[in-house]
Enzyme design. Structure first.
Site, PDB file in Angstrom:
ATOM      1  N   LYS A 171       0.835  -1.208   0.000  1.00 17.62           N
ATOM      2  CA  LYS A 171       0.000   0.000   0.000  1.00 17.62           C
ATOM      3  C   LYS A 171       0.864   1.250   0.000  1.00 17.62           C
ATOM      4  CE  LYS A 171      -3.699  -0.551   2.499  1.00 17.62           C
ATOM      5  NZ  LYS A 171      -4.321  -0.769   3.823  1.00 17.62           N
TER       6      LYS A 171
ATOM      7  N   ARG B 192      -3.291   3.325   8.459  1.00 23.03           N
ATOM      8  CA  ARG B 192      -3.625   2.159   7.617  1.00 23.03           C
ATOM      9  C   ARG B 192      -2.496   1.138   7.627  1.00 23.03           C
ATOM     10  NH1 ARG B 192      -4.814   4.538   1.811  1.00 23.03           N
ATOM     11  NH2 ARG B 192      -6.051   2.622   1.653  1.00 23.03           N
TER      12      ARG B 192
ATOM     13  N   GLY C  83      -8.288  -7.022   4.399  1.00 28.51           N
ATOM     14  CA  GLY C  83      -9.081  -7.033   5.630  1.00 28.51           C
ATOM     15  C   GLY C  83      -8.475  -7.804   6.787  1.00 28.51           C
TER      16      GLY C  83
ATOM     17  N   MET D 149      -5.681  -7.109   8.493  1.00 27.17           N
ATOM     18  CA  MET D 149      -5.131  -6.272   9.562  1.00 27.17           C
ATOM     19  C   MET D 149      -5.973  -5.017   9.671  1.00 27.17           C
ATOM     20  SD  MET D 149      -1.142  -6.927   9.076  1.00 27.17           S
ATOM     21  CE  MET D 149      -1.281  -6.287   7.455  1.00 27.17           C
TER      22      MET D 149
ATOM     23  N   ARG E  28      -3.534  -1.873  -6.320  1.00 29.65           N
ATOM     24  CA  ARG E  28      -2.737  -3.097  -6.192  1.00 29.65           C
ATOM     25  C   ARG E  28      -3.128  -4.028  -7.333  1.00 29.65           C
ATOM     26  NH1 ARG E  28      -5.891  -4.760  -0.721  1.00 29.65           N
ATOM     27  NH2 ARG E  28      -7.955  -4.732  -1.606  1.00 29.65           N
TER      28      ARG E  28
ATOM     29  N   HIS F  84     -16.022  -8.779   1.248  1.00 26.70           N
ATOM     30  CA  HIS F  84     -14.988  -9.629   1.842  1.00 26.70           C
ATOM     31  C   HIS F  84     -15.109 -11.068   1.356  1.00 26.70           C
ATOM     32  CE1 HIS F  84     -13.383 -12.254   5.074  1.00 26.70           C
ATOM     33  NE2 HIS F  84     -12.376 -11.388   5.007  1.00 26.70           N
TER      34      HIS F  84
ATOM     35  N   ARG G 187       1.914 -51.256 -20.695  1.00 28.71           N
ATOM     36  CA  ARG G 187       2.725 -52.024 -19.754  1.00 28.71           C
ATOM     37  C   ARG G 187       2.124 -53.403 -19.532  1.00 28.71           C
ATOM     38  NH1 ARG G 187       3.329 -50.042 -13.706  1.00 28.71           N
ATOM     39  NH2 ARG G 187       1.219 -50.907 -13.591  1.00 28.71           N
TER      40      ARG G 187
ATOM     41  N   GLU H 298      12.465 -48.684 -12.225  1.00 24.02           N
ATOM     42  CA  GLU H 298      11.782 -48.416 -10.953  1.00 24.02           C
ATOM     43  C   GLU H 298      12.475 -49.099  -9.785  1.00 24.02           C
ATOM     44  OE1 GLU H 298       7.736 -49.832 -11.354  1.00 24.02           O
ATOM     45  OE2 GLU H 298       8.356 -51.376 -12.764  1.00 24.02           O
TER      46      GLU H 298
ATOM     47  N   SER I 154      11.214 -45.747 -19.053  1.00 21.87           N
ATOM     48  CA  SER I 154      10.251 -44.892 -18.363  1.00 21.87           C
ATOM     49  C   SER I 154      10.435 -45.085 -16.863  1.00 21.87           C
ATOM     50  CB  SER I 154       8.828 -45.248 -18.790  1.00 21.87           C
ATOM     51  OG  SER I 154       7.922 -44.416 -18.105  1.00 21.87           O
TER      52      SER I 154
ATOM     53  N   GLY J 196       9.369 -45.300 -13.310  1.00 19.94           N
ATOM     54  CA  GLY J 196       8.172 -45.471 -12.487  1.00 19.94           C
ATOM     55  C   GLY J 196       8.495 -44.902 -11.123  1.00 19.94           C
ATOM     56  N   THR J 197       8.152 -43.626 -10.931  1.00 23.31           N
ATOM     57  CA  THR J 197       8.638 -42.939  -9.725  1.00 23.31           C
ATOM     58  C   THR J 197       7.954 -43.418  -8.446  1.00 23.31           C
ATOM     59  OG1 THR J 197       7.143 -41.157 -10.306  1.00 23.31           O
ATOM     60  CG2 THR J 197       9.465 -40.852 -10.839  1.00 23.31           C
TER      61      THR J 197
ATOM     62  N   ASP K  27       7.186 -46.603  -7.565  1.00 22.94           N
ATOM     63  CA  ASP K  27       7.977 -47.711  -7.053  1.00 22.94           C
ATOM     64  C   ASP K  27       9.405 -47.282  -6.742  1.00 22.94           C
ATOM     65  OD1 ASP K  27       6.909 -50.267  -6.468  1.00 22.94           O
ATOM     66  OD2 ASP K  27       6.253 -50.436  -8.562  1.00 22.94           O
TER      67      ASP K  27
ATOM     68  N   CYS L 190       6.702 -41.773 -15.585  1.00 23.79           N
ATOM     69  CA  CYS L 190       5.287 -41.949 -15.302  1.00 23.79           C
ATOM     70  C   CYS L 190       5.173 -42.126 -13.793  1.00 23.79           C
ATOM     71  CB  CYS L 190       4.712 -43.138 -16.053  1.00 23.79           C
ATOM     72  SG  CYS L 190       5.545 -44.696 -15.734  1.00 23.79           S
TER      73      CYS L 190
ATOM     74  N   TYR M 230       9.690 -36.923 -21.749  1.00 21.78           N
ATOM     75  CA  TYR M 230       8.295 -36.582 -21.450  1.00 21.78           C
ATOM     76  C   TYR M 230       7.939 -36.996 -20.025  1.00 21.78           C
ATOM     77  CZ  TYR M 230       7.241 -41.556 -22.143  1.00 21.78           C
ATOM     78  OH  TYR M 230       7.225 -42.910 -22.024  1.00 21.78           O
TER      79      TYR M 230
HETATM   80  P1  ADP Z   1      -7.545  -2.453   3.815  1.00 26.36           P
HETATM   81  O1  ADP Z   1      -6.112  -2.806   3.712  1.00 26.36           O
HETATM   82  O2  ADP Z   1      -8.306  -3.335   4.739  1.00 26.36           O
HETATM   83  O3  ADP Z   1      -8.187  -2.265   2.477  1.00 26.36           O
HETATM   84  P2  ADP Z   1      -7.278   0.406   3.991  1.00 26.36           P
HETATM   85  O4  ADP Z   1      -6.077   0.925   4.681  1.00 26.36           O
HETATM   86  O5  ADP Z   1      -7.211   0.403   2.518  1.00 26.36           O
HETATM   87  O6  ADP Z   1      -7.609  -1.046   4.555  1.00 26.36           O
HETATM   88  O7  ADP Z   1      -8.501   1.237   4.486  1.00 26.36           O
HETATM   89  C1  ADP Z   1      -9.806   0.835   4.313  1.00 26.36           C
HETATM   90  C2  ADP Z   1     -10.618   1.911   3.667  1.00 26.36           C
HETATM   91  O8  ADP Z   1     -10.551   3.106   4.407  1.00 26.36           O
HETATM   92  C3  ADP Z   1     -10.119   2.288   2.290  1.00 26.36           C
HETATM   93  O9  ADP Z   1     -10.747   1.525   1.320  1.00 26.36           O
HETATM   94  C4  ADP Z   1     -10.519   3.719   2.143  1.00 26.36           C
HETATM   95  O10 ADP Z   1     -11.773   3.781   1.522  1.00 26.36           O
HETATM   96  C5  ADP Z   1     -10.625   4.205   3.546  1.00 26.36           C
HETATM   97  N1  ADP Z   1      -9.546   5.151   3.823  1.00 26.36           N
HETATM   98  C6  ADP Z   1      -8.310   4.881   4.250  1.00 26.36           C
HETATM   99  N2  ADP Z   1      -7.582   5.996   4.353  1.00 26.36           N
HETATM  100  C7  ADP Z   1      -8.390   7.009   3.987  1.00 26.36           C
HETATM  101  C8  ADP Z   1      -8.221   8.422   3.853  1.00 26.36           C
HETATM  102  N3  ADP Z   1      -7.062   9.012   4.139  1.00 26.36           N
HETATM  103  N4  ADP Z   1      -9.269   9.138   3.422  1.00 26.36           N
HETATM  104  C9  ADP Z   1     -10.436   8.541   3.143  1.00 26.36           C
HETATM  105  N5  ADP Z   1     -10.671   7.234   3.236  1.00 26.36           N
HETATM  106  C10 ADP Z   1      -9.651   6.477   3.646  1.00 26.36           C
HETATM  107 MG    MG Z   2      -7.787  -1.043   1.116  1.00 32.88          MG
END
Ligand code: ADP
Ligand code: MG
Length: 866
Positions: free
Chosen positions: A21, A91, A100, A102, A332, A450, A612, A740, A759, A761-762, A764, A826, A846
């Site tokens: 990120k 973040r 989601g 962390m 990403r 999610h 065979r 084999e 061939s 025979g892995t 055996d 094989c 092969y």
């Molecule tokens: P995750 O890794 O779980 O996607 P993010 O760090 O991307 O978490 O944050 C989750 C959401 O929070 C993002 O999709 C974004 O919409 C919102 N967010 C994060 N930082 C900001 C910011 N500076 N301004 C507005 N929205 C934010």
């Molecule tokens: Mg995000």
């Protein structure tokens, strides 16, 4: 060492240091995209902190304060002073995306006083919406106070006041905030009023979220090392919850389910952050934004294209619109289905973005396996009762027992029961339950919820946002119109159409899709190693050819002796005590086999097929329990005692090392002679029909040159007799040997003198090299794996250090004798990508694997050569 990089200076640092990120926020800043300003605390700081928490006060605190100060200067806002409020998000962001898993906190910097100022410059409803979210997220992330407790308090107040929050007075908002703060008190903690204190606590909590159990499970699943740590991004807030000209959303630059080139995604007007992915409100499809905020929509299209061009891959982009202006908050590489992955690289090649080699390298063999997902059997599907239809979030067809919680899913899975996890929406806490489920169904949330994202990443079938379903997790029941299903009922889920069916429907495998064919044909063009299949029935042979096998590397003939009628004949043969009996039985078996070989050879036509000769010991064909023995004695006109005696004679102490393979051929030459007669009779019959076949016949379990010579001698005699009896000139054929046994590897140079092909025979060879039988390995392999004595299963992935070295010796020696000798492999490992790479390096001709693994093996063979 530098602890912190501002987005403006981080563009040259990698994601190892800044997290995915952070690195991308810096990159986008340098590309002059509209990214709110901010800075990134490195992953190294996370690991230093997790090792020793004093790192925060001694090494990091001052750097953070300095960075905040710079951010204040850049934005012209203030984090602590009572004017031009700067709010920030904190973040998490590791090197590998872990959606989601962390934590993130938004709107940091508000407190009881500052929210009043904030309300003055905006609106009361908006300012308190932000503050409420802050207190809730902070409570969840820093103190693990369940989010629901806050939601319940909110709902209660809404009911009591009998109006939505947007109509509340400031005092009414403040009452709720007080309630929120009492929730903190119930947990014996405080919500800190000092913005700096909030920030410090939030950062440390995000560091710690690296260690939370669900993140740990996710890393294990995706083999991400625990030692990487997460970076922390501090970013100025922009607000999607600032009215009807504002909003937030997620887009993919291509359709993540099909790969189609189109902007794909969802948004919500007047919403913030997680609202879209959390599946609380069902968002609108992105193209509808065009009618609501056309300028923002156009800008999104523009930046989507730009980001995809820059990263040369499909992007998953998070954005926020604040009063009409677009901000990009994250990009990403987008998670995608296997089908989309293949379509996308194909399109990239056509668009001139990447080369064919790159396309082949970008697809993982596991992706191919997912592509061979089952589908529901089309005929039964027509008759089936559709329960409901939701979004086709992740393809596949799955059936199982309905469960409503991740715990129940795990529990039933342990008992070997297939489960379908049904929920209103999933959250990261459900991850372990999702892993063990055959399919995931949610009643809320969109294509980027999610459940959808995680399921696509795991290749698990998923239907999301199935709003017709009324899912009651407490009563453990689903209602849909008048139909009611409860825990334990059966459900069938079609992740490709989004439909749910009552009961269990049969599944079949889909025909190869065209995009995959194209990609695999490129892989074939790079590969040195050919891919054949292990198959013998006409059905399997057809599947193998459809999957692109260049031939058959192993057609076992054992099955030709099974089936009630044939087994009886085989038993008669084994137990016969007169020559007449013997000749007659052989004749019957010959007719069976001849017909089989004819069908097999006709199916594969001019493709090579290695047949065979009989391998297992004879007692495998005989009954062992007394009743069966009595019955058989009756059928064959023997006395039971006589039969029992014969059976006991054939009993072996160690059958794996016993009277089998070519040893049987030598003591009972009539069986092998009958088999080759059947083969050549069919070959001649097909030749008359114009199908010219040069059979490849393989002799199992050779350990010595003299064995090979003896068998060759009588087989070539028999074959010549067949030609003579048909009065035709000989048709060329090949007689080869399996390798084999370790001894065969060591004398491969002399065996090569008399073999037309080899061939390995892995299966055996592996058990003979380790000296443990595959059938008994179950007694100790678990403790071996627990104690890390053996981490791989050598029957799944070649043991390169041991078995692999024997193969290497054999290949080298054999090629000294015959440089062009065709050498195949094989056995199970023939379809394993890591093993294929090794075989490629040894110059194996092969590999031959089960039909369904052929596409994967073709890709792996292509990749091995690049
Ligand atoms: P995750 O890794 O779980 O996607 P993010 O760090 O991307 O978490 O944050 C989750 C959401 O929070 C993002 O999709 C974004 O919409 C919102 N967010 C994060 N930082 C900001 C910011 N500076 N301004 C507005 N929205 C934010
Ligand atoms: Mg995000």
């Amino acid at each position: 060492k530098k602890n912190i990089y501002s987005f403006a200076e981080g563009a040259r640092q990698g994601k190892e240091l800044l997290g995915g990120k952070g690195a991308n926020l810096a990159k986008m800043t340098s590309l002059q995209l509209p990214v709110p300003q901010g800075f990134t605390i490195t992953t190294a700081c996370c690991m230093a902190y997790l090792e020793d928490e004093t790192f925060f006060t001694t090494q990091l605190k001052n750097d953070i304060l300095k960075a905040v100060n710079e951010l204040e200067n850049m934005t012209g806002q203030s984090f602590t002073q009572p004017h031009d409020l700067l709010l920030v998000s904190v973040r998490s962001g590791a090197a590998f995306s872990m959606p989601g898993m962390m934590d993130t906190i938004l709107n940091l910097g508000l407190n009881d006083e500052r929210v009043k100022l904030f309300a003055q410059s905006t609106t009361i409803a908006f300012a308190y919406d932000c503050y409420r979210r802050l207190i809730q997220m902070f409570g969840d992330v820093v103190y693990s106070i369940p989010k629901e407790v806050f939601n319940q308090a909110l709902e209660k107040n809404e009911q009591r006041l009998n109006k939505p929050t947007r109509d509340w007075s400031e005092t009414e908002h403040q009452t709720l905030i007080k309630t929120y703060q009492t929730i903190y008190e119930d947990h014996h903690v405080d919500f800190p009023q000092d913005p700096v204190e909030q920030l410090f606590a939030a950062i440390q909590a995000v560091f710690k979220s690296w260690l939370n159990p669900r993140a740990h499970v996710y890393r294990e699943l995706h083999q991400i090392p625990d030692s990487l740590g997460t970076a922390v991004n501090i970013q100025a807030m922009v607000f999607g919850n600032k009215g009807m000209q504002s909003g937030t959303g997620v887009i993919f630059t291509r359709n993540p389910a099909t790969g189609k080139k189109e902007l794909f995604g969802e948004f919500l007007i007047n919403a913030q952050g997680e609202d879209v992915v959390a599946g609380i409100r069902t968002p609108l499809p992105i193209h509808e934004l065009n009618a609501i905020l056309p300028d923002a929509y156009e800008a999104i299209n523009y930046y989507a294209e730009k980001l995809e061009q820059h990263y040369q891959d499909m992007q998953d982009i998070e954005f926020t619109i604040e009063q009409g202006s677009l901000y990009i908050l994250q990009t990403r590489h987008g998670k995608r289905t296997a089908k989309a992955a293949v379509q996308i690289v194909l399109d990239f090649v056509n668009e001139g973005m990447i080369s064919k080699e790159e396309a082949v390298l970008r697809i993982s063999p596991a992706t191919i396996e997912q592509l061979l997902h089952p589908v529901f059997e089309p005929e039964t599907l027509k008759e089936a009762t559709v329960l409901a239809e939701g979004l086709p979030a992740s393809p596949g067809a799955a059936t199982g027992t309905i469960v409503f919680t991740a715990e129940k899913a795990k529990e039933l899975h342990k008992q070997g029961i297939n489960v379908i996890l049904v929920r209103q929406e999933t959250s990261p806490e459900d991850i372990e339950g999702m892993i063990v489920s055959q399919a995931i169904v949610t009643s809320r949330g969109g294509m980027t919820s999610h459940a959808a994202v995680v399921a696509r990443g795991m290749g698990t079938c998923c239907v999301a946002g199935c709003e017709e379903l009324n899912v009651n997790e407490e009563l453990k029941q689903i209602t849909c119109d008048t139909i009611k299903l409860t825990e334990g009922d059966r459900l069938s889920v079609d992740g490709s159409s989004g439909r749910l069916y009552i009961g269990e429907l049969p599944t079949v495998f889909e025909e190869n899709n065209q995009a995959l064919q194209q990609l695999l044909s490129w892989a074939d063009s790079f590969a040195h190693l050919k891919v054949r299949a292990n198959a013998e029935t006409p059905e399997e042979l057809n599947v193998a050819i459809n999957f692109g096998a260049t031939g058959i590397g192993l057609a076992r003939t054992e099955h030709m002796f099974f089936g009630e009628e044939r087994l009886l004949e085989m038993r008669r043969l084994i137990l016969s005590d007169s020559d007449d009996d013997l000749t007659q039985t052989l004749d019957t078996l010959l007719r069976f086999q001849q017909n089989d070989f004819y069908q097999m050879l006709k199916t594969i036509q001019d493709k090579p097929m290695v047949i065979r000769l009989l391998d297992p010991p004879l007692h495998e064909f005989l009954p062992h329990n007394p009743n069966d023995i009595i019955n058989l004695a009756k059928q064959l006109n023997h006395r039971p005692e006589q039969l029992t005696k014969k059976i006991n004679q054939l009993q072996e102490t160690n059958p794996m090392l016993g009277h089998r393979g070519c040893r049987l051929g030598i003591t009972e030459p009539l069986i092998y002679q009958m088999q080759v007669t059947a083969i050549f009779n069919s070959v001649i019959e097909l030749a008359k029909e114009g199908v010219i076949i040069q059979p490849e016949i393989m002799i199992p379990l050779i350990s010595d040159k003299e064995e090979l010579l003896e068998i060759k001698r009588f087989l070539s005699e028999t074959i010549q007799q067949v030609f003579d009896s048909h009065n035709i000139p000989p048709i060329p054929y090949q007689l080869g040997t399996m390798i084999e046994l370790p001894r065969a590897c060591l004398i491969a140079d002399t065996l090569a003198e008399d073999a037309d092909f080899f061939s390995f025979g892995t299966n055996d060879l592996t058990q003979m090299t380790y000296g443990f039988s595959r059938d008994d390995i179950g007694k100790f392999i678990n403790s071996y794996q627990e104690k890390k004595i053996m981490t791989i299963d050598p029957f799944q992935t070649l043991d390169q250090e041991g078995v692999g070295q024997l193969i290497k010796i054999a290949v080298t020696k054999a090629r000294q004798t015959k440089p062009n000798l065709v050498i195949g492999v094989c056995g199970e490992v023939g379809g394993d990508p890591a093993s294929i790479k090794f075989f490629h390096q040894l110059g194996i001709s092969y590999v031959s694997c089960s039909a369904y693994r052929v596409p994967t093996a073709r890709l792996a063979a292509g990749q091995a050569a690049l």
